[in-house]
Every structure is written in structure tokens, then in C-alpha cells.
Scaffold this active site. Structure first.
Site, PDB file in Angstrom:
ATOM      1  N   THR A 267       0.823  -1.218   0.000  1.00  0.00           N
ATOM      2  CA  THR A 267       0.000   0.000   0.000  1.00  0.00           C
ATOM      3  C   THR A 267       0.853   1.263   0.000  1.00  0.00           C
ATOM      4  OG1 THR A 267      -0.097  -0.512   2.325  1.00  0.00           O
ATOM      5  CG2 THR A 267      -2.120  -0.805   1.087  1.00  0.00           C
ATOM      6  N   PHE A 391      -7.543   4.372   5.418  1.00  0.00           N
ATOM      7  CA  PHE A 391      -6.938   3.457   6.380  1.00  0.00           C
ATOM      8  C   PHE A 391      -7.966   2.569   7.074  1.00  0.00           C
ATOM      9  CE2 PHE A 391      -3.593   6.673   5.924  1.00  0.00           C
ATOM     10  CZ  PHE A 391      -2.508   5.839   5.658  1.00  0.00           C
ATOM     11  N   CYS A 398      -6.146   0.598  10.063  1.00  0.00           N
ATOM     12  CA  CYS A 398      -4.739   0.240   9.853  1.00  0.00           C
ATOM     13  C   CYS A 398      -3.876   0.536  11.070  1.00  0.00           C
ATOM     14  CB  CYS A 398      -4.216   1.032   8.666  1.00  0.00           C
ATOM     15  SG  CYS A 398      -2.507   0.675   8.320  1.00  0.00           S
TER      16      CYS A 398
HETATM   17  C1  HEM Z   1      -0.492   3.965   2.714  1.00  0.00           C
HETATM   18  C2  HEM Z   1      -0.307   2.852   3.360  1.00  0.00           C
HETATM   19  C3  HEM Z   1      -1.392   2.005   3.928  1.00  0.00           C
HETATM   20  C4  HEM Z   1      -2.726   1.951   3.658  1.00  0.00           C
HETATM   21  C5  HEM Z   1      -3.498   2.787   2.625  1.00  0.00           C
HETATM   22  C6  HEM Z   1      -3.306   0.937   4.501  1.00  0.00           C
HETATM   23  C7  HEM Z   1      -4.665   0.616   4.517  1.00  0.00           C
HETATM   24  C8  HEM Z   1      -5.234  -0.293   5.389  1.00  0.00           C
HETATM   25  C9  HEM Z   1      -6.640  -0.583   5.489  1.00  0.00           C
HETATM   26  C10 HEM Z   1      -7.716   0.038   4.600  1.00  0.00           C
HETATM   27  C11 HEM Z   1      -6.805  -1.490   6.450  1.00  0.00           C
HETATM   28  C12 HEM Z   1      -8.141  -2.110   6.874  1.00  0.00           C
HETATM   29  C13 HEM Z   1      -8.469  -3.280   6.018  1.00  0.00           C
HETATM   30  C14 HEM Z   1      -9.808  -3.916   6.317  1.00  0.00           C
HETATM   31  O1  HEM Z   1     -10.629  -3.337   6.990  1.00  0.00           O
HETATM   32  O2  HEM Z   1      -9.983  -5.018   5.778  1.00  0.00           O
HETATM   33  C15 HEM Z   1      -5.496  -1.804   6.972  1.00  0.00           C
HETATM   34  C16 HEM Z   1      -5.272  -2.722   7.968  1.00  0.00           C
HETATM   35  C17 HEM Z   1      -4.014  -3.085   8.389  1.00  0.00           C
HETATM   36  N1  HEM Z   1      -2.814  -2.533   7.993  1.00  0.00           N
HETATM   37 FE1  HEM Z   1      -2.566  -1.006   6.720  1.00  0.00          FE
HETATM   38  N2  HEM Z   1      -2.308   0.383   5.253  1.00  0.00           N
HETATM   39  C18 HEM Z   1      -1.136   1.001   4.938  1.00  0.00           C
HETATM   40  C19 HEM Z   1       0.125   0.750   5.483  1.00  0.00           C
HETATM   41  C20 HEM Z   1       0.368  -0.219   6.421  1.00  0.00           C
HETATM   42  C21 HEM Z   1       1.666  -0.475   7.001  1.00  0.00           C
HETATM   43  C22 HEM Z   1       2.942   0.290   6.663  1.00  0.00           C
HETATM   44  C23 HEM Z   1       1.498  -1.527   7.856  1.00  0.00           C
HETATM   45  C24 HEM Z   1       2.523  -2.177   8.721  1.00  0.00           C
HETATM   46  C25 HEM Z   1       3.565  -1.577   9.212  1.00  0.00           C
HETATM   47  C26 HEM Z   1       0.105  -1.911   7.817  1.00  0.00           C
HETATM   48  C27 HEM Z   1      -0.450  -2.949   8.540  1.00  0.00           C
HETATM   49  C28 HEM Z   1      -1.812  -3.202   8.629  1.00  0.00           C
HETATM   50  C29 HEM Z   1      -2.384  -4.233   9.458  1.00  0.00           C
HETATM   51  C30 HEM Z   1      -1.617  -5.211  10.322  1.00  0.00           C
HETATM   52  C31 HEM Z   1      -3.765  -4.161   9.317  1.00  0.00           C
HETATM   53  C32 HEM Z   1      -4.825  -5.003  10.028  1.00  0.00           C
HETATM   54  C33 HEM Z   1      -5.226  -4.286  11.275  1.00  0.00           C
HETATM   55  C34 HEM Z   1      -6.306  -5.007  12.078  1.00  0.00           C
HETATM   56  O3  HEM Z   1      -7.291  -5.451  11.493  1.00  0.00           O
HETATM   57  O4  HEM Z   1      -6.108  -5.096  13.269  1.00  0.00           O
HETATM   58  N3  HEM Z   1      -0.540  -1.099   6.945  1.00  0.00           N
HETATM   59  N4  HEM Z   1      -4.546  -1.048   6.319  1.00  0.00           N
END
Ligand code: HEM
Ligand SMILES: Cc1cc2nc3c(=O)[nH]c(=O)nc-3n(C[C@H](O)[C@H](O)[C@H](O)COP(=O)(O)OP(=O)(O)OC[C@H]3O[C@@H](n4cnc5c(N)ncnc54)[C@H](O)[C@@H]3O)c2cc1C
Ligand SMILES: NC(=O)c1ccc[n+]([C@@H]2O[C@H](COP(=O)([O-])OP(=O)(O)OC[C@H]3O[C@@H](n4cnc5c(N)ncnc54)[C@H](OP(=O)(O)O)[C@@H]3O)[C@@H](O)[C@H]2O)c1
Ligand SMILES: Cc1cc2nc3c(=O)[nH]c(=O)nc-3n(C[C@H](O)[C@H](O)[C@H](O)COP(=O)(O)O)c2cc1C
Length: 1036
Positions: A267, A391, A398
Site C-alpha cells: 500500500t 486506512f 490500519c
Molecule cells: C499507505 C499505506 C497504507 C494503507 C493505505 C493501509 C490501509 C489499510 C486498510 C484500509 C486497512 C483495513 C483493512 C480492512 O478493513 O480489511 C489496513 C489494515 C491493516 N494494515 Fe494497513 N495500510 C497502509 C500501510 C500499512 C503499514 C505500513 C502496515 C505495517 C507496518 C500496515 C499494517 C496493517 C495491518 C496489520 C492491518 C490489520 C489491522 C487489524 O485489522 O487489526 N498497513 N490497512
């Protein structure tokens, strides 16, 4: 009372599965929104899915007391790899809560701050890599994926993938993409199908095993060499739930590792890639970013929080391109009533489509435009709740957001601080590639260092400067020459070709010239050599590869340079004729520049090439005087070389396929042949209704044969071209003269005065020489320009002229790309376009033989199945149907100007059939007679559906005194005024000189009558309206 949700018709067993393209899932949902509106239901096999696209619905379902994240479809399949890791865990699973508690502190402010040195370490590797290859092509997504993968691995697990030290991307990335894509596909098959596809399943499992192995290896290594760093891995291995004391199991650690490696880089690399794309497309914004980063000598962790503008750029980028394009929710209650009375059940997945939420016109002003300013000065903070959701939502949003933000701020700041950046293909328009996330496809840039910047770079790479090696040999031949810098702005190639011609002749006058785009001249106009600028204007705007330069000039830099400008334009653009060259010429003078000679003016509707030659001559004469006439290479030495033309090959590298070719109208005495083509777009390309298709044609064989005959060459004659400078021609190996003449040069441009002189000097017959010279006098315009007499025509008439083939080639401009309006809508087919065009095949104005238009005949003669070098080009941002389908539209066209409007109407008809409300859709159409009324059957069908109201007029048939569309408009002026008051948008397309000009005059008359004002005032009102309500797409 509940209301039924709109839904496409279902197919037996699979339901609406076919509506979804697994490779373009997000785009499929957007397409369905355009057809069915902001809420609709799909049935995939037996499962129901509700898709939401506007703020009102999405705000409602973001209420965590009623809705929760659902692990469904692709995410459910992804559990094969990610198990109950944070991303793929059900909220109800104990491991989600446990991991959330243990890992959350790793993303607190201090923890993220502590990661800065590691982030800088990897970012420095990217900067060094780019510095090593100035001017070379960089695949943006590839490089930024290396950056973000290495960053997450180093920061979280102290593990180095060393991607910047390897040619190909780490195998982990391939395996990850394979697993993501196949998980998506599995979700779209029956489970029995998946079971039966044993080879695919084995391969899929092997890829997962590989990924798990990488994770296990990192954990093993850490267990073997433990440390007390508070990184993510140590938290996974040693962390405990403070309340229960529970720890993560080994299996869950593996899942978390994989989750973070995947979620933590895809992402973010997408975000950075899109941000660079938007900055390049919006040079003023890029300027502002440069100004912001230039305030700081070096970028430290403390600088980051001060980069407010970059922060806004990233937010706006995620608005337009949320790199995780959606999320899935489900109702906690058995049934919920959504606004508008739509009932949703507990077992249904609710898909939130961020692309549409982030463009909801009720929330966002000018939603399609990239405007970071909207996020500044409280703009972001005051956004309505749940209107910007890249996010995700609530407790399942996120966890890595602060990590991604720090990394992105740093990377963007460093890249912009270090480099001037330009597109490899300035006409590149966004194409999206989707796995679980989205990224730009085929986006390539070139970079050049701006300055040495005071940051600490981890330098153990020895630069190998290929470019220097290459040019040093050339320098040997030309070292006694003085330097000259030539910069061009060009969309369809004429200015680029002029620049190349100038460069190739420069040595004759003692100069060694370099040629580059105007955008590459930002901050680097040389003040120790003559600087020559050759550029065009498009609707008063700069060419694609001159936009950054214009923004740069507006920043008012000091430019004490010696310069000269040549402008290419067309007199039909009366109000903006030569606008950009005039502006550039003036701005450089204001900035302290000294003109070498007056600005040159080339009118492509007049003696275009002649004007350029005269200006070029004047330029070299003036420079020669200044130069004391030294260092001149003899013409003879150069005469065997080919000029350094650059064909538009770089811009169009892909091929489409002709699927169908149909004659719409057979040629008669009054109408040309008009054809309709159906073309499958090059892979990965899509379009918007109203866009163009750019075509790289070949010359008609008839004219190629004439040239071969004149030079006594046969079709299989091979020539070998030697050239000391870069050239698009295939050099140093034999190529057929036929191919060169077909595919590289324009053969039918009118001969210029200078060329007549050259030919006259080469005539062996004295009488012919005199006759030729006489043509250069007063009769040049009537006898040459108006009759469009080409060099070939002249050579055929004056047979004693002893011009060599090489000399002939040197005189020719490179072959231009031609554009055609797309006459279909992506709602009909997003991978196929149709074109509607006249075939230019008429008696030549010279009076001898036929004139064959290059591109129209090329297209007309293609056979089904043939490949076509083509590429979609975005049209003017406003020349599209309005997003809001209820807005009335009035379209005015003559002849093949109907092309884009067929697409507009096809789109509205499709939306109407799917149950959407459509505003009044009116087409005013003029042609010669009923026989050349294009697509009349289709319009009849769409009229009877209520999708359009067509008002036609025939210029060669009696029609109650009415002849042209403007006569109908005048008759309907009260209705036109009333539509305007109802918010209607107006569009015109066709010949600029004819229908374009007349309709404008007619609107001025209507406004003057209704507003009771004079024409001058009425013109001003129309100009104001033109900003967003009156859109014109015409061609001379
Ligand atoms: C621009 C960068 C990023 C965007 C746009 C983004 C977007 C998202 C979104 C939309 C979700 C929710 C997904 C859902 O509801 O199914 C999510 C969850 C998550 N993201 Fe990101 N993310 C980004 C960067 C990152 C980074 C750098 C990491 C790790 C260092 C990360 C780790 C996670 C994790 C572990 C989840 C699951 C959280 C949970 O459900 O407890 N993401 N992200
Ligand atoms: C944005 C845009 C969208 C367009 N969309 C469409 C479209 O949808 N449909 C469509 O049909 N066109 C469209 N055009 C025009 C199209 O791009 C081409 O210009 C057109 O097809 C002619 O190209 P050609 O290569 O066949 O002719 P060329 O080889 O370029 O020849 C044209 C030149 O020949 C000259 N000429 C004309 N007649 C003669 C003659 N008898 N003897 C000697 N010279 C002559 C003309 O003055 C002109 O300079 C569009 C243009 C633009 C810029
Ligand atoms: N996006 C674009 O920019 C775009 C898209 C498609 C086509 N085009 C261009 O549009 C042009 C269409 O050419 P064509 O040969 O199909 O049509 P055309 O020559 O423009 O003729 C079409 C009709 O318009 C009439 N007409 C002539 N002068 C007019 C005027 N001043 N006002 C209103 N109507 C007038 C003609 O009548 P008479 O002949 O009887 O006088 C004829 O009935 C081409 O130049 C094509 O390249 C541009
Ligand atoms: C869609 C379109 C818009 C144009 N707008 C202008 C304009 O505003 N002013 C002008 O002088 N010429 C205008 N022209 C003419 C071009 O600038 C001219 O053909 C020039 O030679 C193109 O140069 P290039 O081939 O290097 O891109 C326009 C041409 C087209 C096709």
C-alpha cells in the site's frame, strides 16, 4: 416500507459473477456504480453482497456498534497464508485481540520516531541508485516496492532484503503477488473447481510455503541471536498481554510476520507511486513541494512534522487513489435499514468502495481534480465524519498508519529534494494494476540530480556513469564545437522534430547541441551557451512535457541566459494563438534573459516549415557573427548522416487489435467514406467516455512507391544508416527503404522556401533551376502552400534535380501521431473502443493524382486481427459526461464530430437501462443529408428508450430554411436558456473552423438577446460559462 436494491440480472448458478473482472475488481465495482448508482446488490454464487459508494451510506455503516469487519471472499482465501494474523483474523478470534494489544505499542509515536534511521538508511539506497543513472528510465513501482519492502523488513525485523543491490526484485515479492492474485481468483470459483485444479492448488500452496519459510527463517535467526531492541519482532516473540500474560504462538508469529511484510509495503509503495504521478501531472503542486523541501538543508526526523504541504499531497493522493481500495463490513444485527429504506441482512457482505466515497460530489468540490490545498488550513480536520477512509474503519483500521506516514513523508521529501523528475512518456495517463491493492501500471520516469543535498547517504556503491561513457566518444568528434542547449515542448512531434533538425545542423555553424524536453530544463537552464526553446500551445496550455517548465517560470527564477524561442501554433485558435511561446519568450526576458533573435512564429495551418527554416537561418547567421565564423564543419561531411529525428515510438509502445471495421457511409460526390472501427485496447489500458485514441500510423503505400520510384529504389532495397548522434532510425544495420519511408517520416508536407532553394541549386537543367527559384517569390503561397506541393511533387516535376536519398530523408519531418475521439463508452466495453472517422482520399490540391490522408487511410485499410500502435489519451478534464447522471446535457455536433457524443449517449442509455435517473440528454446534429446521418439507427433505439432527444438538420436538403445546427439552436433559444438555468452542461464537437466557430457565435447571440446586452458583454459571459458549463472539443 423497505425499498428493493438495484441489481444486475443474474445468471444461473453463478449469479452476478460475470460482472466482476478478477483482474480489475475495483474498476468493475466503479463501473457498476456508474450503471446502478450508489447502492446495489450482487449475488455471487449464492452469497449476497451489497456495494456502497457514497458518503451517506458509508457513514451509516461505519458505526461500529452496528457493523463489524467481515473476512470474506479474497480475504477469506488469504487466510490460507495469513491465518489469524491481524489483517485476516475475525474480530471475534482471541488472537486478534491478543496481537492487537501486544503489537499496538510498536506503532506509538516514540517507536516510530526510533525507526527513522532505518527508514533513512533504505531511502538513501534509493537516492543513490537513482543518482547513478541520470536520464535513464526508472520503473517507479518496481523501485518504490523495493524501498517499502526493505523498509518494513529492516524496521520491524532488522532483516535486510537488499533489494537495491539486486537486479530483479526479491522472490518474496513475486510469491506474495502470486498468492494475493490466486486468493482473489479462488474466491471467484466454486469450491469444487478449486479442488479439481490440482496443479494450480499445489503451486499456490508451494508459494505460501515459501513465504512462510522466509518468515520462519527471520524468526529462527532472531531466536539464535537475540537482542533487546524494542522492534516488532521482539514484541511478537516476547510480548505478553499485560492482563492475562498470554503470548503469541509460534504459528501466529509466522502469520503476523507475513501480514506485516505484505500489508506493510504494498500500500505504501502504491501511495508513493501515485503521489509522484500526481505531482508530475500537476507541476504547480510539484513546485510547491520543492519550495517546501528546499527550506530545509537536510531532512531530519524533526523536519517531517513541518512538511505540511507534502502531508496534504499524500492525503489528497490517498483520496484519489486509496491504495487499499475498499473494505468489507457486515451487520451485527439480523437486518438493518439503510438510509433510503434499503434493507441489509446479517449474512450479507457490505463492500465499501473508497474510490467513489472519495469523489462523492456532496463532500468534495471538483472531486476528480488533484488539489492538496483542500487538505490544508483546517480543510482535512473539518471533513465530515467518515468521508476520507483510506486506512479503514474503527478498531480494525490500519495499525501501520503512522509507520506508512513517516516513511512516505521522508521518501517523497528526499526524492523531490534530490531530483528533477519527468515522465518518460509525457502523455502517460494513469492505468491501474490491481492485486489486493492498486498501483499505477507502466509508469516510468527519468530523474536528474538537482543539487547535492546535505543528508548522510550510505555510500558503498561506486557510481558507474554509463551516460558519461557513451557521450565521451561523441565528444571527441565534436570537442572543438561550442555548446548549445535546445529544449522543446511537443505533443504530436513537430516541435520535437524541429529541435532535432536544429541540433543536427548546429555543427555546420560551429555548435554541438543537446536536445531535451522543456520539463528537463527546470532549474537547469544553462547560462554559458545559447539556449533555444521550441514549443507549441494546446488550448492555450503548455504541451505535456512543458508543464513543469511553465510552473517553474511562474516561480520567477533569475535567468540571465542568451535565448531564442520558436513557437508552433495554428491560427484557428484565435484567442490563444502562440500563447505559450509568447509567454515563455516574455517571461525569460523579464527574468533577465537576452534574446539572440526575435521569437519565430510557425503556423501549422500556413507555411509552417518555411517559417521555421527562415528563423533557423536567421538564428545561425546571428550566432555565426557572434562566433567569428569559426569552427564550422563542412556540409559534405554531414550530408551522409541522417538528421536526428525522434519518432513518437517512445510515446506509443503498445499495440491494440482491430476487431471490426465497418463502412458507415460510402463516398459520394459530397461526402467522404466514413468508417467505424472497433479496437481492442493494448493490455491494461482503459478509458473514460470522451477520451481520445492516439494512433501511430504508416504512410499510404501509394506515396511510398512514388518516392522509391523517384530515387530508383526497389521495395526490397536495403539501406544502412550511420549516425553519430542519437536517432530513432535503426542504425548500423540494413533496413528496407520501404520501411523507413512508411513508418518514420511525413512525406506530404508542403515544400518550404529553403528547400526550394536547395533543390534549385541541385538542378542540372538551368531552365528548371530558374523556374524553381521563381516559385519562391510572390507566388509561393498560391502555387505551393495552397496547393500543398510537397518535396516529392517538386522532384517529380523537376526531374533534373540531383537530390540524394539521404539528403531527401534529412529534409523530412518525423511522422506525427494522430488523435481520434473515442466514440464508445467504457460502460459498453471498458477494453474495447470504437472510432468514427472520415477517410481522406480526394483529388490532390496540386492537381495531379489523389491525396491520401496518412492516418485515416492507414486505419481504413487495416484488416480485422491487425495490430495497431495506439494509446488512450485523456481529453480535456471537462469533456466527459457529468458524474451526476441527472444533470442535463446538450451536445452539438456536425459530421464526424458526433464521435464522442455517441459515447456519451451510449453511456446514458446503459445507465437508464440499469434503472438510474437520467437528466435531459439532447443532441443537435448536422450533416449533409439523411444518407450521412451517422448511427441514425442506434439513435432511434436510444431515443425510444428515452435516453436521448435528437434534433437533426441536413445542409444539402431543403429544411424550412434551416441549414446548420446553429439554425436549430437559434430556433430553440428559449429552451436552451431554460436548460442552462436547470444546470445543463453544453458540449460542441466537429470542425473548429466551421461548426465550432458558428456555434460560439450563435451562443453569443442567444446570450445577448436573453441578457439584453451587447455582443462584447455576451462574449465575456460565454467565456465565464466555458470554465465548466460549455466544453468544446474541435479540430481545424
Ligand atoms: C499507505 C499505506 C497504507 C494503507 C493505505 C493501509 C490501509 C489499510 C486498510 C484500509 C486497512 C483495513 C483493512 C480492512 O478493513 O480489511 C489496513 C489494515 C491493516 N494494515 Fe494497513 N495500510 C497502509 C500501510 C500499512 C503499514 C505500513 C502496515 C505495517 C507496518 C500496515 C499494517 C496493517 C495491518 C496489520 C492491518 C490489520 C489491522 C487489524 O485489522 O487489526 N498497513 N490497512
Ligand atoms: C483531438 C482530436 C480528435 C479528433 N477526432 C477525430 C474523429 O473522431 N474523427 C475524425 O475523422 N477525425 C478526428 N480528428 C482529426 C484526425 O486526427 C486527423 O487529423 C484526420 O483524420 C486527418 O488525418 P490524416 O492523417 O488522414 O490526414 P493527413 O495526412 O494529416 O492530411 C491532412 C492534411 O492534408 C491536407 N489536405 C486536405 N485535403 C488535401 C488535398 N486534397 N490535397 C492535398 N492536401 C490536402 C489538409 O490541409 C491537412 O493539412 C481529430 C483530431 C483531433 C486533434
Ligand atoms: N474531437 C475532435 O476534435 C473531433 C472529433 C471528430 C471529428 N473531428 C473533426 O471534425 C470535422 C468533421 O468533418 P466532416 O467532414 O465530418 O464534417 P464537416 O466538413 O464539418 O461537415 C459536416 C456538416 O457540417 C456542415 N457545416 C459546414 N460549415 C458549417 C458551419 N459553419 N457551421 C455548422 N455546420 C457547418 C456541413 O455542411 P456543408 O458541407 O453542406 O457546408 C455538413 O453538413 C473533421 O475536421 C474532423 O477531423 C474532430
Ligand atoms: C487540440 C489542439 C489544440 C490546439 N491549441 C492551440 C492553441 O491554443 N494555440 C495555438 O497557437 N495552437 C494550437 N494548436 C495547434 C498546435 O499547437 C500546432 O499544431 C503545433 O504545431 C503542435 O506542435 P507539436 O506537434 O509539437 O505538438 C492546437 C492543436 C490541437 C490539436
Amino acid at each position: 416500507m423497505t425499498r428493493a436494491l438495484p441489481q444486475p440480472q443474474e445468471t444461473f448458478l453463478i449469479g452476478n459473477l460475470r460482472e466482476l473482472d478478477p483482474d480489475r475488481f475495483s474498476e468493475s465495482l466503479q463501473r457498476l456504480q456508474e450503471l446502478y448508482g450508489d447502492i446495489y446488490r450482487l449475488t455471487i454464487f449464492k452469497t449476497n453482497v451489497v456495494v456502497l459508494s457514497n458518503h451517506e451510506f458509508i457513514n451509516f455503516v461505519c458505526d461500529e456498534s452496528k457493523f463489524d469487519k467481515k473476512i470474506a471472499a479474497g480475504l477469506l482465501e488469504l487466510r490460507n497464508a495469513g491465518g489469524d494474523g491481524l489483517f485476516t483474523a475475525h474480530t471475534s478470534e482471541p488472537n486478534w485481540k491478543l496481537a492487537h494489544k501486544i503489537l499496538m505499542p510498536a506503532f506509538g509515536p516514540q517507536a516510530i520516531r526510533d525507526m527513522f534511521p532505518a527508514m533513512m538508511d533504505i531511502c538513501s539506497q534509493l537516492i543513490l541508485r537513482w543518482e547513478r543513472f541520470p536520464g535513464e528510465e526508472i520503473d517507479v513501482c518496481d523501485n518504490l516496492t523495493r524501498l517499502t519492502l526493505d523498509t518494513i523488513a529492516l524496521c520491524s525485523f532488522n532483516y535486510r532484503f537488499n533489494s537495491f543491490y539486486q537486479k530483479t526484485m526479491h522472490r518474496f515479492v513475486d510469491a506474495m503477488i502470486n498468492v494475493l492474485v490466486e486468493s482473489g481468483r479462488r474466491a471467484q470459483r466454486f469450491s469444487l473447481q478449486n479442488t479439481l485444479m490440482m496443479t494450480t492448488t499445489r503451486w499456490y500452496n508451494n508459494e505460501i510455503a515459501y513465504l512462510h519459510n522466509v518468515c520462519d527463517e527471520i524468526v529462527r535467526e532472531r531466536r539464535k541471536n537475540p537482542n533487546d531492541v524494542k522492534d516488532l519482532l521482539n514484541r511478537m516473540i516476547n510480548g505478553k498481554d499485560p492482563e492475562t500474560g498470554y503470548q503469541l504462538s509460534d504459528e501466529n508469529i509466522r502469520y503476523q510476520m507475513l501480514t506485516f511484510l505484505v500489508a506493510g509495503h504494498e500500500t505504501t509503495s502504491g501511495l508513493l507511486s501515485f503521489a509522484l504521478y500526481y505531482l508530475l501531472k500537476n507541476p504547480h503542486t510539484l513546485q510547491k513541494v520543492q519550495v517546501e523541501v528546499d527550506q530545509y538543508g537536510e531532512i531530519t526526523v524533526d523536519t517531517l512534522s513541518k512538511l505540511k504541504y507534502i502531508d496534504a499531497v499524500l492525503k489528497e493522493t490517498l483520496r484519489l487513489q486509496p491504495t487499499a481500495p475498499g473494505f468489507i463490513l457486515t451487520s451485527k444485527e439480523d437486518s438493518v435499514i439503510l438510509p433510503g429504506g434499503y434493507e441489509v441482512h446479517k449474512d450479507e457482505s457490505i463492500i465499501v468502495v473508497l474510490h467513489k466515497l472519495h469523489r462523492d460530489p456532496k463532500i468534495w468540490d471538483r472531486p476528480e481534480e488533484f488539489v492538496p490545498e483542500r487538505m490544508l488550513n483546517g480543510g482535512f480536520e473539518n471533513l465530515p465524519l467518515n468521508s476520507w477512509k483510506p486506512f479503514g474503519n474503527g478498531q480494525r483500521s490500519c495499525i501501520g498508519r503512522p509507520f506508512a506516514w513517516q516513511e512516505s513523508l521522508l521518501a517523497l521529501a528526499l526524492v523531490i529534494k534530490h531530483f528533477n523528475i519527468e515522465f518518460v512518456d509525457p502523455s502517460y495517463d494513469l492505468r491501474i494494476k490491481q492485486t489486493l491493492t492498486i498501483k499505477p501500471e507502466g509508469f516510468k520516469i527519468r530523474v536528474r540530480s538537482r543539487q547535492r543535498v546535505g543528508i548522510l547517504l550510505d555510500t558503498n556503491i561506486t557510481p558507474v556513469n554509463k551516460a558519461t561513457e557513451k557521450t565521451s566518444k561523441q565528444k571527441d568528434d565534436t570537442k572543438h564545437l561550442r555548446p548549445m542547449a535546445i529544449f522543446f515542448g511537443s505533443n504530436s512531434g513537430s516541435c520535437e522534430s524541429f529541435a532535432a533538425t536544429l541540433a543536427s545542423e548546429a555543427p555546420l555553424y560551429g555548435y554541438n547541441a543537446t536536445v531535451a524536453t522543456l520539463d528537463s530544463a527546470v532549474n537547469s537552464l544553462p547560462n554559458d551557451q545559447p539556449t533555444i526553446i521550441i514549443t507549441a500551445s494546446y488550448e492555450g496550455n503548455p504541451c505535456e512535457n512543458a508543464k513543469q517548465f511553465m510552473a517553474y517560470l511562474e516561480s520567477k527564477p533569475k535567468l540571465e541566459i542568451n535565448y531564442a524561442v520558436f513557437g508552433a501554433g495554428h491560427h484557428d485558435w484565435v484567442n490563444t494563438y502562440q500563447k505559450i511561446p509568447i509567454y515563455i519568450d516574455q517571461m525569460i526576458e523579464n527574468a533577465g534573459g537576452t534574446r539572440i533573435i526575435e521569437r519565430g512564429v510557425g503556423d501549422s495551418g500556413g507555411d509552417f516549415y518555411g517559417a521555421f527554416e527562415a528563423w533557423k537561418e536567421n538564428l545561425f547567421q546571428t550566432l555565426r557573427k557572434d562566433n567569428g565564423e569559426h569552427n564550422i564543419i563542412s556540409e559534405e561531411k554531414l550530408s551522409i548522416e541522417i538528421v536526428n529525428l525522434k519518432r513518437n515510438f517512445e510515446q506509443i509502445t503498445d499495440s491494440g487489435i482491430l476487431l471490426q471495421s465497418k463502412v458507415l457511409v460510402k463516398a459520394t460526390e459530397i461526402v467522404p467514406t466514413i468508417k467505424h472501427l472497433e479496437i481492442k485496447l493494448p493490455k491494461g489500458q482503459t478509458y473514460r467516455t470522451g477520451d481520445y485514441l492516439a494512433i501511430l500510423p504508416s504512410n499510404p503505400v501509394e506515396i511510398v512507391y512514388r518516392v522509391l520510384k523517384r530515387f530508383n529504389l526497389s521495395t526490397d532495397t536495403q539501406v544502412k544508416i550511420h549516425c553519430s548522434t542519437n536517432t530513432f532510425f535503426p542504425t548500423n544495420h540494413p533496413v528496407s527503404a520501404f520501411d523507413i519511408l512508411s513508418g518514420y517520416v511525413e512525406l506530404a508536407q508542403p515544400i518550404s522556401k529553403k528547400q526550394i532553394e536547395t533543390l534549385a541549386a541541385l538542378c542540372k537543367d538551368e531552365k528548371e533551376a530558374v523556374q524553381l527559384k521563381n516559385l519562391n517569390g510572390d507566388t509561393y503561397e498560391t502555387e505551393i502552400l495552397n496547393k500543398r506541393i510537397s518535396i516529392l511533387d517538386t522532384l517529380e516535376l523537376y526531374s533534373s534535380c540531383d537530390l540524394s536519398f539521404a539528403q531527401y530523408l534529412r529534409m523530412l519531418p518525423s511522422l506525427r501521431v494522430r488523435q481520434y475521439s473515442i466514440s464508445s463508452s467504457p460502460l459498453w466495453n471498458s477494453e474495447v473502443v470504437t472510432l468514427t472517422f472520415d477517410v481522406l482520399n480526394v483529388p490532390a490540391l496540386s492537381g495531379s493524382g489523389q491525396y491520401f490522408g496518412v492516418a485515416s487511410n492507414y486505419l481504413a485499410n487495416l484488416r480485422e486481427g491487425n495490430q495497431i500502435s495506439c494509446s488512450v489519451r485523456a481529453s480535456n478534464t471537462r469533456f466527459h459526461p457529468p458524474e451526476d447522471t441527472t444533470i442535463p446535457i446538450v451536445m452539438i455536433a456536425a459530421g464526424t464530430g458526433i464521435a464522442p457524443f455517441r459515447g456519451f449517449i451510449q453511456e446514458r442509455a446503459a445507465q437508464l437501462v440499469c434503472g438510474r435517473n437520467i437528466g435531459s440528454t439532447i443532441l443537435y446534429y448536422g450533416c449533409r443529408s439523411q444518407e450521412d446521418f451517422l448511427y441514425s439507427n442506434e439513435f432511434e433505439k436510444w431515443s425510444s428508450l428515452g435516453a436521448v432527444q435528437v434534433k437533426s438538420v441536413f445542409s444539402r436538403q431543403s429544411n424550412n430554411g434551416k441549414k446548420y445546427v446553429q439554425d436549430l439552436l437559434w430556433e430553440d433559444r428559449n429552451e436552451i436558456a431554460s436548460l442552462y438555468c436547470k444546470g445543463a452542461r453544453f458540449y460542441t464537437c466537429g470542425s473548429g473552423r466551421k461548426v465550432g466557430a458558428s456555434v460560439k457565435t450563435c451562443f453569443i447571440k442567444i446570450i445577448a438577446e436573453i441578457k439584453q446586452c451587447n455582443e462584447e458583454e455576451a462574449t465575456k459571459i460565454l467565456e465565464k460559462i466555458s470554465c465548466d458549463r460549455y466544453n468544446v472539443d474541435v479540430f481545424a
